[in-house]
Design an enzyme around this catalytic site. Structure first.
Site, PDB file in Angstrom:
ATOM      1  N   ASP A 147      -1.471  15.741  14.660  1.00  0.00           N
ATOM      2  CA  ASP A 147      -0.536  16.902  15.067  1.00  0.00           C
ATOM      3  C   ASP A 147      -1.053  17.870  15.482  1.00  0.00           C
ATOM      4  OD1 ASP A 147       1.753  15.000  14.803  1.00  0.00           O
ATOM      5  OD2 ASP A 147       2.024  15.320  12.708  1.00  0.00           O
ATOM      6  N   HIS A 207       3.832  -0.923   3.835  1.00  0.00           N
ATOM      7  CA  HIS A 207       3.155   0.189   3.605  1.00  0.00           C
ATOM      8  C   HIS A 207       4.173   1.329   3.385  1.00  0.00           C
ATOM      9  CE1 HIS A 207      -0.120   3.178   3.487  1.00  0.00           C
ATOM     10  NE2 HIS A 207       0.409   4.296   4.202  1.00  0.00           N
ATOM     11  N   GLU A 213       1.417   5.761   0.768  1.00  0.00           N
ATOM     12  CA  GLU A 213       0.736   7.121   1.179  1.00  0.00           C
ATOM     13  C   GLU A 213       1.143   8.101   0.302  1.00  0.00           C
ATOM     14  OE1 GLU A 213       0.839   8.287   5.569  1.00  0.00           O
ATOM     15  OE2 GLU A 213       2.237   9.672   4.790  1.00  0.00           O
ATOM     16  N   PHE A 231      13.606  14.492   9.956  1.00  0.00           N
ATOM     17  CA  PHE A 231      12.309  14.174  10.382  1.00  0.00           C
ATOM     18  C   PHE A 231      12.029  13.110  11.301  1.00  0.00           C
ATOM     19  CE2 PHE A 231       8.063  12.090   8.390  1.00  0.00           C
ATOM     20  CZ  PHE A 231       7.260  12.650   9.244  1.00  0.00           C
ATOM     21  N   SER A 260       0.925  -1.212   0.007  1.00  0.00           N
ATOM     22  CA  SER A 260       0.029   0.176  -0.049  1.00  0.00           C
ATOM     23  C   SER A 260       0.775   1.207   0.120  1.00  0.00           C
ATOM     24  CB  SER A 260      -0.841   0.057   1.116  1.00  0.00           C
ATOM     25  OG  SER A 260      -0.213  -0.036   2.467  1.00  0.00           O
TER      26      SER A 260
END
Length: 289
Positions: free
Chosen positions: A101, A260, A9, A211, A7
Site C-alpha cells: 500500500d 489462512h 497472519e 476495512f 496458517s
C-alpha cells in the site's frame, strides 16, 4: 473429513502493550501447528524493522515456519533485496511478496525511482536468488485499483508465471465469493490448489466492516442485521464463531485444503474456529519472557 492445513497472519507491535498481545497470540496459536505464519508490513513499509524483529523472534522462540512480508514501497531494488538477504541469513525461507500500500496521504502507489515497479518484478528477483518459497496476494473480488475481476485474474496468473509458489486471498464473507473466484482462476489456467483463502474471524463488526469497504470486499446486508441483533444480546463472539466456522466448513466440503487466518493479533476466535474445524493443539508452549 480431515482437518485442514492452517496458517496465521500477525502484525508487528509498535508499543509494549502490543508486544505482549502479539506474544500471547503466538503462544495461544502455535500449538495448533500451522503450516506457516506470516508477519505484515505497515502501510508504506513503516514497520520494516519491526517486521524483521518479529519474524526472527517468532521463528527462534516458537520454532515456527515464518513468512516475512516484503513490499515494493519506498525502497530501491538494492535495498529491498538486501532485506531479503538478511532474512535468508536468519534462516527465513518464506516471503510474502506484495506491491504494498502507498504511504499514508498518497492516493496511489508510485514506484521508487530505483525500485520495483510492481509485485511481478519483485517476485522475479526473489526467485532468482533461489532462497525463498514465495507467496503472493490474490483478490476474490476486484482490487480497488483493478478494472474488473478479469484483470485481477490476469495479474495473478502473471505473478505465478514470475515464480510465485502460492497465493493468499484477501478476506471475504461468503464461501461462494471464493468459489466463484477459484472457478475463474481455473478457467484461466491457474493451478487453484495453490490458492489459499484468507479468513478473518470478526472480533469487531463495525471495524471489520469499514476495512472491508475500503478494500473492495462486499458486505452482505444479512451480516449487518445479524450483528445488530447479536449486539443487543451480547452474543457477538458466538455469532462470529458460528459464521466463520460455517464458511470454512463450506470451503472444505468444496475441496479447499488450506485456510489462512488473519488474526489481527487477537487469537481467541481464530483458535475457537480451528477447534471447531477439528484442528487441535499438540503441545503447550511456554510464554516468551
Amino acid at each position: 473429513m480431515p482437518a485442514p492445513t492452517i496458517s496465521f497472519e500477525f502484525f508487528p507491535p509498535k508499543t509494549l502493550e502490543a508486544s505482549f498481545r502479539l506474544w500471547e497470540t503466538v503462544r495461544m496459536l502455535a500449538p495448533l501447528k500451522p503450516d506457516f505464519v506470516s508477519v505484515t508490513y505497515g502501510a508504506g513499509g513503516t514497520t520494516r524493522q519491526l517486521t524483521h524483529e518479529a519474524v526472527t523472534t517468532i521463528g527462534r522462540e516458537f520454532d515456527l515456519n515464518v513468512a516475512a512480508h516484503l513490499t515494493c514501497v519506498d525502497a530501491s531494488r538494492a535495498e529491498t533485496l538486501d532485506i531479503a538477504r538478511s532474512y535468508a541469513a536468519a534462516g527465513v525461507t518464506e516471503i510474502v511478496a506484495l506491491r504494498g500500500d502507498p504511504p499514508k496521504g498518497q492516493g496511489r502507489f508510485t514506484p521508487h525511482p530505483e525500485g520495483f515497479a510492481h509485485s511481478a518484478e519483485l517476485i522475479t528477483a526473489l526467485k532468482e536468488t533461489g532462497d525463498f518459497n514465495i507467496r503472493v496476494g490474490a483478490y476474490p473480488e476486484p482490487h480497488p485499483e483493478a478494472a474488473d475481476s478479469a484483470a485481477d485474474i490476469a495479474w495473478l496468473k502473471r505473478k505465478f508465471e514470475a515464480g510465485a509458489d502460492s497465493a493468499i486471498t484477501q478476506f471475504f464473507f461468503e464461501a461462494e465469493t471464493f468459489l466463484r473466484f477459484r472457478d475463474a482462476a481455473d478457467e484461466a489456467g491457474i493451478d487453484t490448489r495453490k490458492i489459499v483463502p484468507g479468513i478473518i474471524p470478526i472480533e469487531n463488526w463495525s471495524g471489520i466492516r469499514r476495512f472491508a469497504l475500503a478494500t473492495g470486499a462486499t458486505v452482505p446486508s444479512w451480516m449487518d442485521d445479524a450483528f445488530a441483533k447479536a449486539a443487543r444480546d451480547g452474543r457477538e463472539d458466538l455469532l462470529s464463531t458460528a459464521i466463520c466456522t460455517e464458511m470454512c466448513d463450506k470451503l472444505l466440503i468444496e475441496g479447499v485444503p488450506a485456510l489462512h487466518f488473519y488474526t489481527l493479533n487477537r487469537p481467541t476466535l481464530t483458535r475457537d474456529v480451528c477447534y471447531a474445524l477439528g484442528v487441535k493443539p499438540e503441545v503447550a508452549l511456554q510464554n516468551v519472557a
